[in-house]
Design an enzyme around this catalytic site. Structure first.
Site, PDB file in Angstrom:
ATOM      1  N   LYS A 112       0.935  -1.232  -0.056  1.00 47.93           N
ATOM      2  CA  LYS A 112       0.024   0.190  -0.076  1.00 47.93           C
ATOM      3  C   LYS A 112       0.888   1.142   0.080  1.00 47.93           C
ATOM      4  CE  LYS A 112      -4.331  -1.845   2.375  1.00 47.93           C
ATOM      5  NZ  LYS A 112      -4.839  -1.712   3.413  1.00 47.93           N
ATOM      6  N   LYS A 195      -5.585 -11.337  -7.023  1.00 46.99           N
ATOM      7  CA  LYS A 195      -6.744 -11.368  -6.079  1.00 46.99           C
ATOM      8  C   LYS A 195      -7.414 -10.113  -6.313  1.00 46.99           C
ATOM      9  CE  LYS A 195      -5.466  -8.353  -2.129  1.00 46.99           C
ATOM     10  NZ  LYS A 195      -5.383  -8.375  -0.597  1.00 46.99           N
ATOM     11  N   LYS A 198     -10.628  -3.848  -4.541  1.00 46.82           N
ATOM     12  CA  LYS A 198     -10.896  -2.377  -5.034  1.00 46.82           C
ATOM     13  C   LYS A 198      -9.711  -1.806  -5.928  1.00 46.82           C
ATOM     14  CE  LYS A 198     -15.027  -1.725  -4.170  1.00 46.82           C
ATOM     15  NZ  LYS A 198     -16.356  -1.192  -4.310  1.00 46.82           N
TER      16      LYS A 198
HETATM   17  P1  TYM Z   1     -10.685  -5.807   4.181  1.00 49.49           P
HETATM   18  O1  TYM Z   1     -11.677  -4.760   4.293  1.00 49.49           O
HETATM   19  O2  TYM Z   1      -9.689  -5.327   3.189  1.00 49.49           O
HETATM   20  O3  TYM Z   1     -11.285  -7.271   3.485  1.00 49.49           O
HETATM   21  C1  TYM Z   1     -12.464  -7.658   4.293  1.00 49.49           C
HETATM   22  C2  TYM Z   1     -12.223  -9.333   4.183  1.00 49.49           C
HETATM   23  O4  TYM Z   1     -12.303  -9.558   2.747  1.00 49.49           O
HETATM   24  C3  TYM Z   1     -11.351 -10.456   2.789  1.00 49.49           C
HETATM   25  N1  TYM Z   1     -10.866 -10.420   1.229  1.00 49.49           N
HETATM   26  C4  TYM Z   1     -10.830 -11.441   0.445  1.00 49.49           C
HETATM   27  N2  TYM Z   1     -10.901 -12.815   0.698  1.00 49.49           N
HETATM   28  C5  TYM Z   1     -10.898 -13.567  -0.341  1.00 49.49           C
HETATM   29  N3  TYM Z   1     -10.716 -13.412  -1.651  1.00 49.49           N
HETATM   30  C6  TYM Z   1     -10.175 -12.022  -1.976  1.00 49.49           C
HETATM   31  N4  TYM Z   1      -9.950 -11.424  -3.029  1.00 49.49           N
HETATM   32  C7  TYM Z   1     -10.671 -10.864  -0.953  1.00 49.49           C
HETATM   33  N5  TYM Z   1     -10.369  -9.531  -0.697  1.00 49.49           N
HETATM   34  C8  TYM Z   1     -10.619  -9.184   0.489  1.00 49.49           C
HETATM   35  C9  TYM Z   1     -10.150 -10.162   3.503  1.00 49.49           C
HETATM   36  O5  TYM Z   1      -9.154 -10.751   3.761  1.00 49.49           O
HETATM   37  C10 TYM Z   1     -10.920  -9.559   4.799  1.00 49.49           C
HETATM   38  O6  TYM Z   1     -10.967 -10.748   5.758  1.00 49.49           O
HETATM   39  N6  TYM Z   1      -7.438  -5.412   7.908  1.00 49.49           N
HETATM   40  C11 TYM Z   1      -8.571  -6.141   7.490  1.00 49.49           C
HETATM   41  C12 TYM Z   1     -10.068  -5.595   8.192  1.00 49.49           C
HETATM   42  C13 TYM Z   1      -9.662  -5.789   9.905  1.00 49.49           C
HETATM   43  C14 TYM Z   1      -9.674  -6.821  10.504  1.00 49.49           C
HETATM   44  C15 TYM Z   1      -9.529  -6.593  11.887  1.00 49.49           C
HETATM   45  C16 TYM Z   1      -9.812  -8.234  10.253  1.00 49.49           C
HETATM   46  C17 TYM Z   1      -9.499  -4.645  10.772  1.00 49.49           C
HETATM   47  N7  TYM Z   1      -9.391  -5.284  12.020  1.00 49.49           N
HETATM   48  C18 TYM Z   1      -9.712  -7.715  13.063  1.00 49.49           C
HETATM   49  C19 TYM Z   1      -9.877  -9.078  11.150  1.00 49.49           C
HETATM   50  C20 TYM Z   1      -9.745  -8.813  12.559  1.00 49.49           C
HETATM   51  C21 TYM Z   1      -9.210  -5.413   6.137  1.00 49.49           C
HETATM   52  O7  TYM Z   1      -8.629  -4.453   5.481  1.00 49.49           O
HETATM   53  O8  TYM Z   1      -9.886  -6.290   5.554  1.00 49.49           O
END
Ligand code: TYM
Length: 332
Positions: A112, A195, A198
């Site tokens: 990022k 993957k 967005k």
């Molecule tokens: P975020 O908002 O980017 O994504 C949310 C969830 O979607 C999953 N994900 C995917 N899974 C499979 N294939 C894909 N192409 C794909 N793109 C996204 C992500 O793995 C995620 O589970 N850092 C985290 C948010 C967070 C969090 C937490 C998660 C903040 N605090 C505590 C767990 C526990 C994030 O940015 O997810």
């Protein structure tokens, strides 16, 4: 029962299919068997610049989509991260336990910040994973349902929980990642080597759950496959087709082997046409339900207020233990 916690960012527009299949779908299932805490992570969102009015709207939109996807406030605790100040408070302690080099090795930060330009990336983006550690440890979560891209952050959480427990005495549950192999990584429909996301996906390769269903059907039908014609699950040799089979199988409940059999000798066209229909049948009611929640912001906000209250009770308890262990003088 075991506790799960997870979070999702309030992105502009809508969640994508990777978010749903990789994470949210599991959240819905786990609320039946686990003590479940799910949150919209607005503190994480501001690690990159956000317009205030849009952030507010996107936070409601995220909550509406989670409810539309099947989260039930009677069965889980759904809340907004900034409603629970303990997240930022515990994050500070965790910042002080994390090595600079250790934080520098987080691959999501590297990706990022490279995209933003190293000078423009905020310190918040750098400590992003440490806030996530605090999110998880505050609730003494046993399992964290996420996609594959979050695995390193869960590893960091385990390391810091063990470090804190070792230094100050047993305080935190050491959590496990809950990552389903089949859906851990959903790929871009145009570039099945990356993957779905967005930020990285091509517009045509990204399935936004709130897109017009016609657009979604079109994207499925123009998904990249390969020059062969055999419908076979083979992620190495046939990444595009395998991704479509994963999506189809998960949304329809049919096993991949059944689908291989069904499309034997029929080619990719038939597979895509049918998957487009399965997808439309999924997104159409999802869109309607999301809109219903958005049309009634008072109900939505009161669900989130109740969630925050339940979350705070747990978070405050853990934080006060951590404060005492660290040696902060009680305020009384
Ligand atoms: P975020 O908002 O980017 O994504 C949310 C969830 O979607 C999953 N994900 C995917 N899974 C499979 N294939 C894909 N192409 C794909 N793109 C996204 C992500 O793995 C995620 O589970 N850092 C985290 C948010 C967070 C969090 C937490 C998660 C903040 N605090 C505590 C767990 C526990 C994030 O940015 O997810």
């Amino acid at each position: 029962s075991l506790r799960v916690l997870s979070g999702i960012q309030p992105t502009a527009g809508s969640f994508h299919l990777g978010n749903y299949l990789g994470a949210v779908r599991q959240w819905v299932a786990l609320q039946e068997t686990h003590d479940a805490f799910y949150m919209v992570v607005d503190l994480h969102a501001i690690t990159i610049p956000q317009d205030p009015a849009e952030l507010r709207a996107n936070t409601r939109l995220a909550a509406a989509q989670l409810l539309a996807a099947g989260l039930d406030p009677e069965r889980c605790t759904l809340f907004v991260q900034s409603h629970v100040p303990e997240h930022a408070q515990l994050a500070w302690i965790m910042n002080c336990l994390t090595g600079f080099g250790e934080a520098s090795r987080m691959t999501q930060f590297k990706d990022k910040s490279a995209k933003q330009g190293a000078d423009r990336a905020s310190v918040g983006l750098f400590t992003y994973p440490i806030l996530q550690v605090a999110d998880i440890l505050l609730y003494q979560a046993n399992e964290v349902p996420v996609g594959e891209d979050q695995r390193q952050h869960i590893e960091l959480t385990r390391d810091l929980a063990e470090r804190f427990n070792g230094r100050f005495g047993d305080t935190f549950t050491v959590p496990r990642p809950y990552i389903l192999k089949e859906t851990a990584k959903i790929y871009d429909l145009q570039e099945p080597s990356i993957k779905m996301s967005k930020s990285a996906s091509t517009p045509k390769g990204l399935i936004n759950l709130l897109d017009d269903p016609k657009t979604t059907a079109k994207k499925v039908k123009s998904a990249v496959t390969d020059t062969d014609t055999v419908v076979r699950y083979d992620p190495e040799g046939k990444p595009g087709v395998s991704n479509l089979l994963t999506i189809y199988s998960t949304l329809s409940g049919a096993a991949v082997a059944e689908l291989e059999e069904k499309y034997a000798g029929k080619g990719y066209g038939a597979l895509k046409t049918d998957l487009a229909e399965v997808m439309v049948d999924f997104v159409t009611p999802f869109r309607e339900r999301t809109q219903q929640y958005l049309d009634d912001p008072e109900t939505l906000d009161s669900i989130l207020a109740k969630g925050a209250e339940k979350a705070r009770a747990v978070a405050a308890e853990t934080l006060s233990q951590a404060y005492a262990r660290v040696g902060f003088l009680p305020a009384k």
